[in-house]
Design an enzyme around this catalytic site. Structure first.
Site, PDB file in Angstrom:
ATOM      1  N   ASP A   1      -3.367  -2.952  -2.267  1.00  0.00           N
ATOM      2  CA  ASP A   1      -4.401  -1.916  -2.331  1.00  0.00           C
ATOM      3  C   ASP A   1      -4.223  -1.104  -3.632  1.00  0.00           C
ATOM      4  OD1 ASP A   1      -5.276   1.102  -0.502  1.00  0.00           O
ATOM      5  OD2 ASP A   1      -6.545  -0.336  -1.537  1.00  0.00           O
ATOM      6  N   ASN A   2      -5.273  -0.431  -4.072  1.00  0.00           N
ATOM      7  CA  ASN A   2      -5.214   0.538  -5.182  1.00  0.00           C
ATOM      8  C   ASN A   2      -4.832  -0.071  -6.518  1.00  0.00           C
ATOM      9  OD1 ASN A   2      -3.587   2.236  -2.646  1.00  0.00           O
ATOM     10  ND2 ASN A   2      -5.642   2.816  -3.290  1.00  0.00           N
TER      11      ASN A   2
ATOM     12  N   ASP B   1       0.844  -1.200   0.000  1.00  0.00           N
ATOM     13  CA  ASP B   1       0.000   0.000   0.000  1.00  0.00           C
ATOM     14  C   ASP B   1       0.872   1.240   0.000  1.00  0.00           C
ATOM     15  OD1 ASP B   1      -2.543   1.418   2.188  1.00  0.00           O
ATOM     16  OD2 ASP B   1      -2.374   1.396  -0.005  1.00  0.00           O
TER      17      ASP B   1
ATOM     18  N   LYS C   1       3.009   3.237  -5.897  1.00  0.00           N
ATOM     19  CA  LYS C   1       2.479   2.233  -6.834  1.00  0.00           C
ATOM     20  C   LYS C   1       3.564   1.651  -7.724  1.00  0.00           C
ATOM     21  CE  LYS C   1      -0.810   3.367  -4.482  1.00  0.00           C
ATOM     22  NZ  LYS C   1      -0.866   2.563  -3.250  1.00  0.00           N
TER      23      LYS C   1
ATOM     24  N   GLU D   1     -11.116   4.449  -1.007  1.00  0.00           N
ATOM     25  CA  GLU D   1     -11.584   4.755   0.348  1.00  0.00           C
ATOM     26  C   GLU D   1     -12.392   6.056   0.375  1.00  0.00           C
ATOM     27  OE1 GLU D   1      -8.525   3.985  -0.505  1.00  0.00           O
ATOM     28  OE2 GLU D   1      -7.083   5.522   0.017  1.00  0.00           O
TER      29      GLU D   1
END
Ligand code: 7JG
Ligand code: MG
Length: 198
Positions: free
Chosen positions: A153-154, A125, A128, A183
């Site tokens: 995540d993401n 997380d 990236k 989120e």
């Protein structure tokens, strides 16, 4: 940006029962009072004034005794990162090792510095563009075992296309996407769970 965002989060946490201002000073005062009035002890004490003499960032204390000078010295150190305060507020400081260094620098040192054999779970997380190189680094350093889980995540927003391509096409992983939203928004995002099969 992060400190600006995280400070109000910490304030919200501590707002309800803001602890005594500088609890460390109350600990020192209490010990000094006890040692003056009840029982002498070999603390450095409240008169020698070490706090006027030093302004440390990293400290080695030789001889801790009851922790009195540890508290005095630690209270002189630069403010604790917000994340560490929030983790401590949750009472989880004894379970968490916070490492404030680049992931690419520390993954190769996990075994020697922290005695880690393999990770059961890696939660990705961070930046990236580090998901894929750090995953390959974890593999190369032998820090994944059969059944280790990468949870990212993401993967949709902001998105990690190279990472997704890798874990979904590699025979070393069994991957599954859990669709959700970025989120606190209605924007699509989600978690990718990849089980290491090697
Ligand atoms: O960087 C992130 N690391 C770990 N999780 C993140 C997350 O869950 C969400 C975001 C995010 C922030 C603002 C936005 F409009 C959309 C997405 C970010 C992120 C992306 C680029 C940035 F420049 C700074 C933050 C991260
Ligand atoms: Mg995230």
């Amino acid at each position: 940006w992060h400190e600006i965002i995280m400070e109000p989060i910490l304030d919200t946490l501590t707002q309800s029962t803001r602890p005594q201002r500088r609890p460390s000073q109350r600990v020192i005062q209490a010990i000094d009072q006890f040692c003056r009035q009840k029982e002498w002890a070999m603390n450095v004490g409240d008169e020698k004034g070490m706090h006027h003499v030093v302004n440390p960032a990293t400290v080695l204390e030789l001889g801790t005794y009851c922790g009195y000078s540890t508290v005095r010295i630690a209270s002189l150190l630069p403010p604790t990162p917000i994340a560490r305060q929030i983790i401590a507020w949750a009472g989880l400081q004894d379970k968490v090792q916070l490492v404030e260094e680049a992931s690419g620098d520390w993954i190769p040192k996990m075994r020697t510095e922290f005695g880690v054999e393999t990770f059961d779970l890696v939660f990705l997380d961070h930046w990236k563009d580090r998901y894929l190189p750090d995953t390959k680094l974890l593999e190369d350093c032998g820090l994944l075992r059969k059944g280790s889980v990468l949870l990212a995540d993401n993967v949709i927003f902001p998105g990690t296309p190279e990472y997704l391509e890798y874990v979904r096409s590699s025979p070393q992983y069994e991957s599954q996407y859990f669709q959700s939203h970025l989120e606190y928004t209605k924007v699509e995002d989600g978690l990718e769970k990849s089980v290491y099969l090697d």
